[in-house]
Structure formats: structure tokens, C-alpha cells
Write a protein that holds these residues in place. Structure first.
Motif, PDB file in Angstrom:
ATOM      1  N   PRO A  83       0.983  -1.218   0.083  1.00 58.37           N
ATOM      2  CA  PRO A  83      -0.202  -0.132   0.062  1.00 58.37           C
ATOM      3  C   PRO A  83       0.653   1.282  -0.053  1.00 58.37           C
ATOM      4  N   GLY A  84       0.429   2.198  -1.024  1.00 57.04           N
ATOM      5  CA  GLY A  84       1.285   3.293  -1.011  1.00 57.04           C
ATOM      6  C   GLY A  84       2.352   3.436  -1.654  1.00 57.04           C
ATOM      7  N   LEU A  85       2.709   2.134  -2.341  1.00 57.13           N
ATOM      8  CA  LEU A  85       4.097   2.015  -2.975  1.00 57.13           C
ATOM      9  C   LEU A  85       4.005   1.486  -4.463  1.00 57.13           C
ATOM     10  N   PRO A  86       3.303   1.961  -5.025  1.00 53.78           N
ATOM     11  CA  PRO A  86       3.118   1.648  -6.571  1.00 53.78           C
ATOM     12  C   PRO A  86       4.223   1.713  -7.291  1.00 53.78           C
ATOM     13  N   GLY A  87       4.469   0.503  -7.992  1.00 51.17           N
ATOM     14  CA  GLY A  87       5.723   0.420  -8.881  1.00 51.17           C
ATOM     15  C   GLY A  87       7.080  -0.021  -8.192  1.00 51.17           C
ATOM     16  N   VAL A  88       7.011  -0.290  -6.698  1.00 47.75           N
ATOM     17  CA  VAL A  88       7.966  -0.577  -5.872  1.00 47.75           C
ATOM     18  C   VAL A  88       7.865  -2.123  -5.862  1.00 47.75           C
ATOM     19  N   PRO A  89       8.989  -3.090  -6.418  1.00 48.06           N
ATOM     20  CA  PRO A  89       8.803  -4.402  -6.380  1.00 48.06           C
ATOM     21  C   PRO A  89       8.862  -4.868  -5.035  1.00 48.06           C
ATOM     22  N   ALA A  90       8.118  -5.795  -4.868  1.00 49.18           N
ATOM     23  CA  ALA A  90       7.855  -6.253  -3.422  1.00 49.18           C
ATOM     24  C   ALA A  90       7.691  -7.913  -3.521  1.00 49.18           C
ATOM     25  N   PHE A  91       8.446  -8.705  -2.586  1.00 50.44           N
ATOM     26  CA  PHE A  91       8.101 -10.046  -2.745  1.00 50.44           C
ATOM     27  C   PHE A  91       8.066 -10.638  -1.174  1.00 50.44           C
ATOM     28  N   ALA A  92       7.159 -11.537  -1.025  1.00 50.53           N
ATOM     29  CA  ALA A  92       7.157 -12.266   0.084  1.00 50.53           C
ATOM     30  C   ALA A  92       7.757 -13.579  -0.040  1.00 50.53           C
ATOM     31  N   VAL A  93       8.601 -13.643   0.755  1.00 52.77           N
ATOM     32  CA  VAL A  93       9.738 -14.957   0.647  1.00 52.77           C
ATOM     33  C   VAL A  93       9.545 -16.090   1.647  1.00 52.77           C
ATOM     34  N   GLU A  94       9.364 -17.176   1.312  1.00 56.60           N
ATOM     35  CA  GLU A  94       9.172 -18.311   2.358  1.00 56.60           C
ATOM     36  C   GLU A  94      10.450 -18.751   2.934  1.00 56.60           C
ATOM     37  N   GLY A  95      10.959 -17.746   3.526  1.00 55.32           N
ATOM     38  CA  GLY A  95      12.228 -17.920   4.334  1.00 55.32           C
ATOM     39  C   GLY A  95      12.634 -16.776   5.141  1.00 55.32           C
ATOM     40  N   HIS A  96      13.732 -16.932   6.082  1.00 51.05           N
ATOM     41  CA  HIS A  96      13.862 -15.954   7.237  1.00 51.05           C
ATOM     42  C   HIS A  96      14.764 -14.798   6.748  1.00 51.05           C
ATOM     43  N   PRO A  97      14.779 -13.679   7.283  1.00 50.56           N
ATOM     44  CA  PRO A  97      15.402 -12.469   6.875  1.00 50.56           C
ATOM     45  C   PRO A  97      16.779 -12.605   6.305  1.00 50.56           C
TER      46      PRO A  97
END
Length: 266
Positions: free
Chosen positions: A69-83
């Protein structure tokens, strides 16, 4: 660091991709002029430290594209792994170009004392240092307190100043910023702090016998002992945002030198 291109910032955390603190930090980095990419655990991964655990199918880990939200065009990924796994993946060929800096947070709850070893927020920043990148871990509030309406704006108020410090530092510098959860007008001056011995929270683990088998039950409580002066714990309790430079694992020569061992023991 001189270049005509914008510096690239990888934004991650341990509270998960849906944390508003992650969006706040990504927004602050974008507003500071960074080229931003976001990659965070698909679920809460608090307390995992520097773990590089990931959910694998053969040699693959699932990544889910997201729009924040509020970050159109910013690549974002949910990763099934730890930080830390996410950061290491960024340095092992996943992200092209690689990030110049890693910003981790904004964590809900302070990360204080030598207990930062267990923080996934800090673990991501330390992993970045191993790759030679500058990194900043940002945490807001007090341990054991989950505010109804966190003052993300107070952390973002300090972000430009702290980023200036970070970018002026040598490669692989890792900083930890803790900010009181108060309005900007109530912030005391930013202070450099050394790590407290334990932080402000102690965990007790009890062995409990039950009908379904034996259990370990954890109890967290704030320490009642006096706070060590000039430590992150004491300064944060007094209303100061604190900044601490962290060092990752290192070696120290002299382990077979009996005289050196005696000097350390003394």
C-alpha cells in the motif's frame, strides 16, 4: 559511493511482509532518494536471529510478488524464508543489481543489549555486513509492548540523519537504531549507546508436565535491576533514540597462548 545512479536499498524485516513498519521504512527510503526493492518473510519470523532457514521444495524456495500500500511500482516479494536468508539470496545472484544498503525493520519493539543476537531484524542487517553492504536495523518502542498505534513517523523523522551517518561510514558498517514509541515532539536527542549486558527483558523457561506430554513454557518479564548507564537500555528508557554500531562474528588470535588466556581471565 560516487555514482550517477541512485543507490539501491533492500528493505526487509522479521515481522513479515504485511507489517506496516515494513511499508513505513520502504516509504522513508524511497523519500530519501533510494531505488527501493522490498523482500520480507511471508509470515512473522521474529526471533530467528541470523537463521538462513527457508521452506524448500527440492532446491527451490517460493517467492510471491506483492504490491504494498502506498508504494506503486516498488518491487515487493514475500519470501518463504527467514530475513538473513533473504539477504544472503540477494547477494548470491537473486537481485540484479545487488543492493548498496540493507534497511531492516521497522521492528515492533526495541532490540536492545546483547540479546540482539536473537533478533531477525538485526540478523538481516548483520548478514548484509557479511556481504560488504552497509546496513541499518530500525526498531520502535519497548520490549514486551505492542502499541495500538505505533509512532512510525518518529523513526522516519530520524531516518535521514542516521542514513547520512551510515553512508559516510566504511563498507560493511552495521547500525542499530532504537526509537521510543512517542510523538516526534517528545523525542529526546539521538544518543550513541553501548549494548547493555542482557537488554531490558529476561526470559525464564519452565519444564511443565501435562496430560499431552512435557512442555517448555517461556515467561518474559522486564528486568527489575538498575539499568547500566549509557547503555541502549538505559538511554531508551530515558526517552532517547539510540544508535549503536554492531559487529558480526570475528576471530581473536592467541587461543593457544597461555599468557594471553590468563590476561583475558584476569
Amino acid at each position: 559511493m560516487a555514482s550517477s545512479r541512485r543507490l539501491r536499498a533492500l528493505i526487509t524485516n522479521d515481522d513479515g511482509i504485511d507489517s506496516p513498519g515494513l511499508v513505513a521504512l520502504a516509504t522513508g527510503a524511497r523519500d530519501a532518494g533510494f531505488d527501493v526493492v522490498v523482500a520480507a518473510p511471508h509470515v512473522d519470523a521474529s526471533g530467528v536471529g541470523g537463521s538462513v532457514l527457508a521452506i524448500r521444495e527440492d532446491d527451490r524456495t517460493r517467492v510471491h510478488r506483492r504490491e504494498l500500500p502506498g508504494l506503486p511500482g516498488v518491487p515487493a516479494f514475500a519470501v518463504e524464508g527467514h530475513p538473513a536468508y533473504i539477504v544472503h539470496s540477494a547477494g548470491r545472484g537473486w537481485l540484479d543489481p545487488e543492493p548498496d544498503v540493507v534497511l531492516s525493520g521497522i521492528n515492533i519493539g526495541a532490540n536492545l543489549g546483547h540479546s540482539v543476537l536473537h533478533s531477525g531484524t538485526v540478523g538481516a542487517a548483520l548478514a548484509a555486513g557479511l556481504h560488504g553492504w552497509r546496513a541499518l536495523a530500525v526498531s520502535l518502542g519497548r520490549p514486551l509492548v505492542s502499541p495500538e498505534r505505533p509512532h512510525w513517523e518518529s523513526a522516519l523523522h530520524l531516518l535521514p540523519e542516521v542514513l547520512d551517518v551510515l553512508l559516510a561510514a566504511p563498507d560493511a558498517t552495521v547500525l542499530s537504531l532504537n526509537v521510543p514509541d512517542v510523538p516526534v515532539a517528545e523525542l529526546s536527542p539521538l544518543r550513541e549507546a553501548r549494548l547493555a549486558k542482557f537488554g531490558s527483558v529476561r526470559v525464564r523457561v519452565d519444564h511443565v508436565e501435562g496430560e499431552d506430554g512435557d512442555l517448555l513454557r517461556s515467561h518474559e518479564a522486564e528486568l527489575a535491576t538498575p539499568l547500566e548507564p549509557d547503555t541502549d537500555t538505559a538511554l531508551l528508557a530515558a526517552g532517547h533514540p539510540t544508535l549503536t554500531e554492531l559487529q558480526s562474528v570475528s576471530d581473536r588470535p592467541g587461543v593457544l597462548d597461555g599468557g594471553e588466556l590468563r590476561r583475558r581471565a584476569g
